[in-house]
Design a protein around this motif. Sequence first.
Motif, short mmCIF file in Angstrom:
data_model
loop_
_atom_site.label_atom_id
_atom_site.label_comp_id
_atom_site.label_asym_id
_atom_site.label_seq_id
_atom_site.Cartn_x
_atom_site.Cartn_y
_atom_site.Cartn_z
N LEU A 127 1.57 10.85 -10.36
CA LEU A 127 0.88 10.65 -9.10
C LEU A 127 1.28 11.74 -8.10
O LEU A 127 0.44 12.36 -7.46
N ALA A 130 -0.30 15.04 -8.44
CA ALA A 130 -1.69 15.18 -8.00
C ALA A 130 -1.76 15.63 -6.54
O ALA A 130 -2.81 15.99 -6.06
N PHE A 131 -0.63 15.56 -5.81
CA PHE A 131 -0.59 16.02 -4.42
C PHE A 131 0.18 17.32 -4.33
O PHE A 131 1.40 17.29 -4.24
N LEU A 135 -1.10 19.58 0.35
CA LEU A 135 -1.79 18.35 0.73
C LEU A 135 -0.80 17.36 1.33
O LEU A 135 -1.10 16.67 2.29
N MET A 139 -0.99 15.77 5.10
CA MET A 139 -0.94 14.35 5.42
C MET A 139 0.16 14.05 6.43
O MET A 139 -0.05 13.35 7.40
N VAL A 143 -0.09 12.99 10.69
CA VAL A 143 0.45 11.77 11.29
C VAL A 143 1.62 12.06 12.24
O VAL A 143 1.74 11.46 13.29
N ALA B 18 -4.13 4.66 -7.41
CA ALA B 18 -2.80 4.84 -6.84
C ALA B 18 -2.83 5.90 -5.76
O ALA B 18 -2.27 5.72 -4.68
N ALA B 19 -3.55 7.01 -6.03
CA ALA B 19 -3.60 8.09 -5.06
C ALA B 19 -4.27 7.61 -3.77
O ALA B 19 -3.80 7.91 -2.67
N VAL B 22 -1.88 5.62 -1.73
CA VAL B 22 -0.89 6.45 -1.04
C VAL B 22 -1.51 7.06 0.22
O VAL B 22 -0.94 7.01 1.31
N ILE B 23 -2.71 7.61 0.07
CA ILE B 23 -3.36 8.26 1.20
C ILE B 23 -3.62 7.26 2.32
O ILE B 23 -3.30 7.51 3.49
N VAL B 26 -0.30 6.35 4.06
CA VAL B 26 0.28 7.37 4.94
C VAL B 26 -0.57 7.54 6.20
O VAL B 26 -0.06 7.64 7.31
N ILE B 27 -1.90 7.57 6.05
CA ILE B 27 -2.75 7.91 7.18
C ILE B 27 -3.03 6.70 8.08
O ILE B 27 -3.10 6.84 9.29
N VAL B 282 -9.46 13.96 7.87
CA VAL B 282 -8.29 14.36 7.09
C VAL B 282 -8.18 13.51 5.83
O VAL B 282 -8.02 14.01 4.72
N ILE B 286 -8.52 14.99 1.99
CA ILE B 286 -7.39 14.88 1.06
C ILE B 286 -7.78 14.11 -0.17
O ILE B 286 -7.49 14.51 -1.31
N VAL B 290 -7.56 15.54 -3.97
CA VAL B 290 -6.75 14.86 -4.98
C VAL B 290 -7.64 14.41 -6.15
O VAL B 290 -7.27 14.53 -7.32
#
Lengths: 289, 316, 548
Positions: A127, A130-131, A135, A139, A143, B18-19, B22-23, B26-27, B282, B286, B290
């Motif tokens: 996982l 993939a970032f 990226l 992120m 924030v 899953a990705a 996560v995004i 976080v956002i 954003v 992203i 991904v």
Amino acid sequence: MSDLKVEPSLRMGMVLAALRTPSFLIGLALTLVFLSAALLSFVWTPYDVTDLEIANKLKTPSATHWFGTDAFGRDIFSMVMIGARTSIAVALIAVGIGIVIGVPLGLLAAARHGALIDEVVMRANDLVFAFPALLMAIMITAVFGPSAVNAIIAIGIFNIPVFARLSRGAALSLWQRDYVLAARVSGKGRTLISAEHILPNITNLLIVQGTIQFSLGILAEAGLAYVGLGTQPPLPSWGRMLSEAQTMIYIAPHLAIFPGLAIVFTVLGLNLMGDGLRDIFDPKLRRAR
Amino acid sequence: MLPYTIKRLVSLTISLMAASLVIFFVIEVVPGDPASFMLGLNASPETVAALRDSLGLNAPAPVRYWQWITGLVQGEFGISYTYKVPVSELIADRFWVSMPLAIYALVLSTAIAFPVGVIAAAKRNSPTDVSIMGVTQLGVAVPNFWFAMLLVLLFAISLRWFSAGGFPGWEAGFLACMKALTLPAIALALPQASILARVMRSSLLDTLGEDFVRTARAKGLTRRQALWRHALRNALIPVLTIIGLQFSFLLAGAIIIENVFFLPGLGRLVFQSITQRDLIVVKSVIFLLVFAVILVTFIVDVTYAIVDPRLRRART
Amino acid sequence: MALLEIEKLNLSIKGTPILRDVGLGVDSGEVLGVVGESGSGKSMTAMAIMQLLPVGTEWSGAIRLGGKALETFGEKDMCALRGNDIGMVFQEPMTALNPVQTIGDQVAETILVHSGKSRREARRIAREALNRVGLPEDRFPLSRYPHDLSGGQRQRVVIAMAIALRPKLLIADEPTTALDVTTQAQILKLLKKLVDEDGMGLILITHDLAVVADMADHIAIMKDGEVVEAGDTLTLFRKMSHPYTKSLFEASSHVPSRSPVHVPGRGKPVIEVSGVVRDYPLPRRSLFAAPGHFRAVDHVSLAIRRGENVGLVGESGCGKSTLTRAILALDPVQSGEIRLNGGVFSTHGHGPDRDMRRRVQVVFQDPYSSFNPRHRVDRLITEPFFLLDEQPDPPERRRRINEALVNVGLQPSDSQKYIHEFSGGQRQRIAIARALIIEPSLIVLDEAVSALDVSIRAQILDLLADLSDRLAISYLFISHDLSVVRAITDRVLVMKSGKVVEEGLTEDVFRNPRHPYTQELLAATPVLDEALKAREARAAANGSGASS
């Protein structure tokens, strides 16, 4: 993974081998140059980079300003020295994060090979892969706002799966060794075996990979600073110097040259050192190549 | 082959889920209240409440996540807070700059690295090999955006062969666009090609030491025949892994390089959105990137099975 | 004129001499056995004939094949010769085939590179070659990939590649060393048949005297890069004029002398294994079916008494390694029970406590992977002390290290060395010392002498016999090598497909095997004396002592 045969009493031989490995010596020399420049910048730089002398702006390289001056009249040589400090600090801490978190995870996954924890660690690794660091930085910055710390975290997170995978793979092959079985017959548990028999035998591998990730970290930090996601003013950094140079590429192309060369030589030095170390740790491989 | 592909598809879907989690986390969860974050400190409570309302932020996080995901499946990315237009519209044009650039660079890098790596391995320790290794060692160390600036200095400012940047848009014709993307693609591709060539060489050298290459030589094949017919295909397996990884670096690199060449791609969009605190844009960009990375990983995995018959039997 | 003649072959790699004045000859239709221990230069001799030498090799001398002087051949001429006039078979069949190409393509390639034949014709010849080596079309179509063939089947494919064009000379470098005995017997029979049918010359390189005694018409014994003795098989074995030949012969059939107190059936058992079962889950075939199980050990029972040596024999995959892991408590048992000195050692869900555990120690096969390279010998051999509740004080520790080292024939001063300073045989002694130091009741010897050269093997067997006599330790001796088991054990168990199929006093089982599988195993095992007797009988029947 093939450097696992290094034996301690060969250490003296390894020093001799190091002295005979030109790539290691060149790499070491380059790395030392930038490292000492970074350390020296704490106590001395030719000029104070917080002094703005607009009258002295955009000078081409000369005896007084070796690398010339920027749009605010600051001495570029001094800025490159301080930039080395930023780059090295960010990349080094990021490697530290990768090793401190990644290696125990990899060892744990290998010790519990096939169990749920192994699967979880590996999937989490996939996982994170993939970032790309960029990226991740985007992120975090979106924030928390841009800062050098964000760059460290983003690059550090990216380093974790690299070290986790490497140490898991190497550890798995060591778990097959008979000496690990012998330790188990002697009643030793997985944690103790990992610490006593596995970790010491993968350190060479970790050192080589650490050098490579260090150099990748320098490149990544420069990229992040260049797009404004990393180190913030007034602290000079190579990436930011380049992004400032870009706005003036028509009138003062020399601004772009020196920070770029600094990145290239630091990364080159680290890579040469990594390759050299690999050869020294694994004489067999060296003969084969 | 089919069970293997299905298994990879399942794993692709899980990775995407899953990705996206996560995004989303976080956002939308980490900043606390995205609405007050987007509006900044000086916003009045009424404006914040209005934005919360229009963004649907009053719903609990799991519901918002579900709405986001179902929207994504239908191609709905939400409405940009700053541009006041659907994010899908914002992304669409820019996507067709960044993605072709990354693919162009990948093709270039592979096309350069393959022959170079094979030649270096075939002539190992010769002057050719030594110089290739030296040049690639340097190539690996060059940051792509700096290399891009040097290319601009040389080809756009000194030689004036290319324009220093900008993008005519696809309606201006394929060739014009490719020309505009050529310098950026070279800047991206050469450092990556250096890495790939080195991997190609060392993988091929490893394979040339395998027993089955010796068997092939014992059948009467020349060194060159053994290399082409037996070593090369086996050496491709680790190379494919690197190509897959490179795509994500190229995509990230493309976002950076767009700045050097003033290309209207996703990179410019996302950096503007960060300054304007437009989290919706954003988040979408992203996720899209991904998604592209995970998709390429899937394609690489399926390619493995084509190269290596051992994988075609479902297990991995 | 001989088919192949080698004269005064000298070879060195980067200045290190490897071969000295090697001379050999093979006739058509004849088998030459080249015998030697590791490092004797036998494989390098084969590679010199093939001219597939590592970078930095220099050689001089004469190699003549059918009158052609190979020393005058360029690389291009050699390519035309390899695979066409000389075929070669290698030791490791698992890695000798290209994993991403079908077996048909790989065999057909030999034909395609050497003749202008069409692809179709090449595939027809390839099919024929595969049929000849015992891989019939219905089970082994040309489209199969190497990964779903067994080691023996892969070796047949390699042989098919080598003989597809009916070469004049075939070189087989340890072709059966990596294979089980029954497979070895089949491959050797196949090679013999091909030699007879095609009138090929065969150079059979091996470390196993029994194999050449059976197969070869002529023998050359090599040591340290030289041919020390060569000649007709029977004559050579009768005379054995060189001392090395004699010592090799003695080591090959070495039986360590053991005191006759080992009368099995007396005394209490040290270890009792009863009804032990070990299953492994098979990979899931589909998402909906429950995963199946593979039963690696199926209700196995055995008992070993104090001072008794018990052998466990079987081919790869028979479950002997799995059983070993269960006895060492490395893996849990799924049902059944293992008792040690009367108490429960392990059973389903329960492993041994520390005190029990230290009563069972082990020596593994590979002396090169048995030790952590970063520790000194004293630390290596005291690793089992971890199982003691109280660590011995330094003088006591010192005393026990010295005692263990002296017991295995090493010096107390060796305790400060690192493992890489020792040879394979010495390392195996250190492994025995590590097992001994904690005074176990049982030592499991897992193929403990299989990786050693015969002369070293004989020494280690003597050491083991001596230790069991002096210290009354019991051994569980696991091996695929029947002659070794016969030499050292009192009782033997034969395992097949997870079950013990036969059990009895070693001599009884070897003289009168009752189970058909044991009979098959014994028949397949080359035995030096018997091979020589059979050869003498054949020679007598032909009316001449040293024919060929």
